[in-house]
Motif scaffolding. Structure first.
Motif, short mmCIF file in Angstrom:
data_model
loop_
_atom_site.label_atom_id
_atom_site.label_comp_id
_atom_site.label_asym_id
_atom_site.label_seq_id
_atom_site.Cartn_x
_atom_site.Cartn_y
_atom_site.Cartn_z
N PRO A 10 31.82 51.28 35.31
CA PRO A 10 31.27 52.64 35.27
C PRO A 10 31.01 53.16 36.68
CG PRO A 10 30.12 51.19 33.73
CD PRO A 10 31.00 50.31 34.57
N TRP A 11 31.20 54.43 36.88
CA TRP A 11 31.06 54.99 38.23
C TRP A 11 29.64 54.85 38.76
CZ3 TRP A 11 27.80 58.80 39.94
CH2 TRP A 11 27.16 59.56 38.96
N TYR A 12 28.66 54.75 37.85
CA TYR A 12 27.26 54.65 38.28
C TYR A 12 26.81 53.21 38.49
CZ TYR A 12 26.74 53.65 33.29
OH TYR A 12 26.88 53.11 32.03
N SER A 13 27.69 52.24 38.32
CA SER A 13 27.28 50.84 38.37
C SER A 13 26.89 50.42 39.78
CB SER A 13 28.39 49.94 37.84
OG SER A 13 29.59 50.13 38.55
N GLN A 14 25.68 49.89 39.91
CA GLN A 14 25.19 49.39 41.20
C GLN A 14 26.03 48.18 41.62
OE1 GLN A 14 22.79 52.29 41.94
NE2 GLN A 14 22.63 50.53 43.27
N ASN A 15 26.54 48.21 42.85
CA ASN A 15 27.35 47.12 43.39
C ASN A 15 28.55 46.83 42.50
OD1 ASN A 15 24.15 45.99 43.36
ND2 ASN A 15 25.05 46.53 45.33
N GLY A 16 29.08 47.87 41.88
CA GLY A 16 30.19 47.70 40.95
C GLY A 16 31.54 47.69 41.64
N ASP A 17 31.68 46.89 42.71
CA ASP A 17 32.94 46.81 43.44
C ASP A 17 34.07 46.34 42.53
OD1 ASP A 17 30.84 46.93 45.33
OD2 ASP A 17 31.99 45.87 46.83
N GLY A 18 35.30 46.65 42.94
CA GLY A 18 36.46 46.17 42.21
C GLY A 18 36.85 44.78 42.65
N LEU A 19 37.35 44.67 43.89
CA LEU A 19 37.79 43.39 44.45
C LEU A 19 37.14 43.21 45.81
CD1 LEU A 19 39.67 40.90 44.84
CD2 LEU A 19 41.41 42.51 45.68
N ASP A 20 36.46 42.08 46.00
CA ASP A 20 35.90 41.73 47.30
C ASP A 20 36.55 40.43 47.76
OD1 ASP A 20 33.42 43.60 47.97
OD2 ASP A 20 33.45 43.26 45.82
N LEU A 21 37.49 40.57 48.66
CA LEU A 21 38.19 39.41 49.23
C LEU A 21 37.37 38.92 50.41
CD1 LEU A 21 40.98 37.98 48.69
CD2 LEU A 21 41.80 39.22 50.69
N ASP A 22 36.84 37.71 50.31
CA ASP A 22 35.78 37.27 51.20
C ASP A 22 36.17 35.96 51.88
OD1 ASP A 22 33.31 36.91 52.42
OD2 ASP A 22 32.14 37.16 50.57
N SER A 23 36.48 36.01 53.19
CA SER A 23 36.87 34.82 53.95
C SER A 23 38.03 34.08 53.27
CB SER A 23 35.67 33.87 54.12
OG SER A 23 34.71 34.44 54.99
N CYS A 24 39.04 34.82 52.91
CA CYS A 24 40.23 34.25 52.27
C CYS A 24 41.45 34.47 53.15
CB CYS A 24 40.47 34.90 50.91
SG CYS A 24 39.20 34.53 49.67
N LYS A 25 42.48 33.62 52.94
CA LYS A 25 43.71 33.79 53.72
C LYS A 25 44.94 33.59 52.85
CE LYS A 25 44.13 29.03 55.55
NZ LYS A 25 44.21 28.24 56.80
N ASN A 26 46.01 34.25 53.28
CA ASN A 26 47.30 34.19 52.60
C ASN A 26 47.18 34.76 51.18
OD1 ASN A 26 47.98 32.82 54.94
ND2 ASN A 26 48.01 30.80 53.98
N VAL A 27 47.17 36.10 51.12
CA VAL A 27 46.87 36.80 49.87
C VAL A 27 47.84 37.96 49.67
CG1 VAL A 27 45.06 37.96 48.54
CG2 VAL A 27 44.42 36.27 50.27
N LEU A 28 48.28 38.14 48.42
CA LEU A 28 49.07 39.30 48.02
C LEU A 28 48.28 40.07 46.97
CD1 LEU A 28 52.59 37.66 47.50
CD2 LEU A 28 51.62 38.60 49.61
N ILE A 29 48.12 41.39 47.18
CA ILE A 29 47.41 42.26 46.25
C ILE A 29 48.32 43.45 45.96
CG2 ILE A 29 45.34 43.66 45.89
CD1 ILE A 29 44.02 41.91 48.14
N TYR A 30 48.90 43.53 44.76
CA TYR A 30 49.86 44.61 44.53
C TYR A 30 49.95 44.99 43.05
CZ TYR A 30 53.24 40.89 43.25
OH TYR A 30 53.88 39.81 42.67
#
Length: 567
Positions: A284-304
């Motif tokens: 929901p647009w009103y969701s607190q901290n409602g992020d989609g994707l949080d890539l955190d200290s990661c390596k070698n990644v494809l997002i498509y």
């Protein structure tokens, strides 16, 4: 009945033809997969390692084999656990979730497990907070304790979540809600449903435990206390991310819809060799901290090939916050982001603000942002430290961005781009006092953007560094930016603007303040005859070359003579 030999031969021939066709289909599918990955790697500006992909044995079980009932009422926590254990003991394979509504507590993935949702499958996580034990983790970039995530994987290898089903985190049971984000009718219905309000009466909480955690917290969403007994008293406030994959390798998320998360939706943390594709990520647009994707200290990644419509940042790169992040010392690096669509979100593509281990070697291209609060968003603040560098962004189309198409803010104070009723613009005002450069000073450099189109926006671009650590070597090339306001650059060193068309409804097309080594080449604009298209201000301005014949330039009184040169 005896079947004639001729008929048997015909049946055998048909079966062989069928198997031959299936083999060709499978071969074609494999070829298409390879071609798809090949196209994802094309055009990347740095040496991108090939991803080590997942691979599973041809073995699978259905959760129904372990007594699961898809009526939306029966708890299937044990069935999921038993099915995963069975497949794990056999060396890996699929855990199949068939069509139905499958209520469950947390699902813990093991190595070599492919959690596969068939068409029409809906996994819905329990609203009973007691089913989610407290675990040590990282949230908002800090080492802390949170409730276990609905989908949780720790130190696993070769795991996947695939298929065409839906995974719902029951986030509305967890999240507190601000009155300003709902209509009058929605607010009345929420209050009537239960829970309680804060002292001001402008924020709803699902329980006393949730409110207690909110009161005990003044650093985003992480309470100051480390005492486990005290944390238990505010357990309901410690909302988990929906999918937490920690210190793991070879990860595939392919196909499902992930929605309604308690906090962030997808959170790969300190992991590598990750493919995220063909997902529909919703909150929901009103969701607190409602992020989609949080890539955190990661390596070698494809997002498509993903679609995001969320309540906070959509595609966000992080690497820890302040000392906890610097001590972690694991950057996010070697990432390709292609062919994604973002609808609502606080930012389409975002770096920060928790980037204390650094972010580097990132390619973002062929994405469309429709109505995100900000388009391309880079944020940090004094005290973070960390280096963001070698970011390549191209072929981005944006429509109806209400604030900044491009935003660099190194004075980020935690505010939403569109201020809410409890926020003030003063929280993120500039402080021009020079402070010593230390390991706590964030640095953003070598960021290259080209082929950007944005219409119906608030601000064309805002490049804002720190007085003691300017933005360094940032370029924008081949862009059409229609907005209420033009481009502003403050405390930038090595800014290049080439072949840019700016169409502001008010004010100048370009304002430079305390900028150094700037080159402006082929800037076109549509501004009022009474307004200078380009303004140069600030006593610290140096070496500004503007290759725009016959363009009126307003030079501030504090700018030294000879700083601005034209060709």
């Amino acid at each position: 009945m005896k079947i004639p030999r001729v008929q048997l031969v015909k049946v055998f021939a048909v079966m062989m033809l069928f198997l031959s066709c299936k083999e060709k289909e499978q071969a074609t599918a494999t070829e298409n997969k390879n071609e798809d990955l090949t196209s994802v790697y094309e055009g990347v500006e740095f040496d991108m390692p090939k991803i080590n992909e997942t691979s599973f044995p041809d073995y699978g079980v259905s959760i129904k084999d372990f007594g699961a009932v898809g009526d939306g009422l029966t708890s299937n926590t044990k069935a999921f656990a038993q099915a995963i254990a069975e497949v794990s003991e056999k060396g890996g394979g699929k855990v199949i979730v068939p069509r139905g509504i499958w209520l469950t507590g947390p699902i813990q993935l093991k190595s070599n497990i492919n959690l596969h949702l068939e068409e029409g499958a809906l996994i819905r996580f329990s609203r009973n907070f007691d089913e989610y034990p407290l675990v040590d983790t990282s949230f908002e970039g800090l080492n802390t304790v949170r409730c276990m995530s609905p989908i949780y994987a720790y130190e696993v290898e070769n795991v996947a979540i695939t298929g065409n089903g839906t995974i719902d985190g029951s986030g509305d049971a967890w999240r507190y809600v601000k009155k300003s984000k709902l209509t009058s009718g929605q607010w009345k219905a929420l209050v009537k449903s239960g829970g309680l309000l804060n002292e001001k009466g402008d924020t709803w909480f699902p329980s006393e435990s949730s409110l207690a955690g909110y009161i005990a917290t003044d650093n985003f969403n992480v309470p100051q206390t480390k005492d486990k007994e005290e944390l238990k008293k505010m357990k309901d406030f410690l909302r988990p991310v929906m999918v937490s994959i920690v210190k793991s390798k070879r990860i595939l998320l392919d196909g499902p819809t992930f929605q309604n998360s308690p906090a962030w939706n997808l959170h790969p943390l300190m992991s590598e060799d990750i493919i995220i594709r063909n997902l529909n990520v919703r909150n929901p647009w009103y969701s607190q901290n409602g992020d989609g994707l949080d890539l955190d200290s990661c390596k070698n990644v494809l997002i498509y090939n993903n679609t995001f419509d969320v309540g906070d940042d959509a595609i966000c790169f992080k690497s820890g916050k302040d000392k906890d992040g610097r001590d972690r010392a694991i950057p996010t690096e070697n990432v390709i982001v292609k062919n994604n669509i973002v609808y609502h979100g606080h930012g389409g593509f975002v770096v920060g603000s928790e980037m204390s281990s650094g972010v580097k070697n990132v390619h973002v291209s062929h994405c469309t942002f429709i109505g995100t609060d900000v388009g391309l968003r880079f944020k940090s603040t004094r005290g973070r430290g960390g280096v963001v560098e070698n970011i390549y962004i191209s072929n981005i189309d944006m429509v109806n961005i209400p604030t900044d198409v491009i935003n660099f803010n190194l004075f980020y104070g935690g505010n939403s781009p569109i201020l809410e009723s409890d926020q003030s613009a003063e929280d993120e005002q500039r402080d021009e006092t020079l402070v010593p450069v230390t390991e706590e000073t964030p640095s953003f450099k070598n960021i290259f953007m080209k082929n950007i189109v944005a219409t119906g926006s608030g601000v064309a671009a805002n490049f804002q560094g720190l007085p003691e650590m300017n933005l360094q070597n940032v370029s924008l090339e081949n862009a059409i930016l229609e907005a209420k306001k033009g481009i502003t650059a403050v405390d930038t060193d090595g800014l290049i603007l080439k072949n840019i068309k700016v169409i502001p409804s008010t004010g100048s097309a370009l304002t430079l303040y305390n900028t150094k080594h700037v080159k402006v080449d082929k800037l076109t604009y549509q501004v009022s005859d009474s307004i200078s298209p380009i303004r140069v201000l600030g006593s610290l301005s140096q070496d500004i070359l503007i290759n725009n014949p016959k363009t009126a330039i307003e030079i501030g009184e504090t700018v030294s003579e000879g700083v601005v040169k034209t060709e």
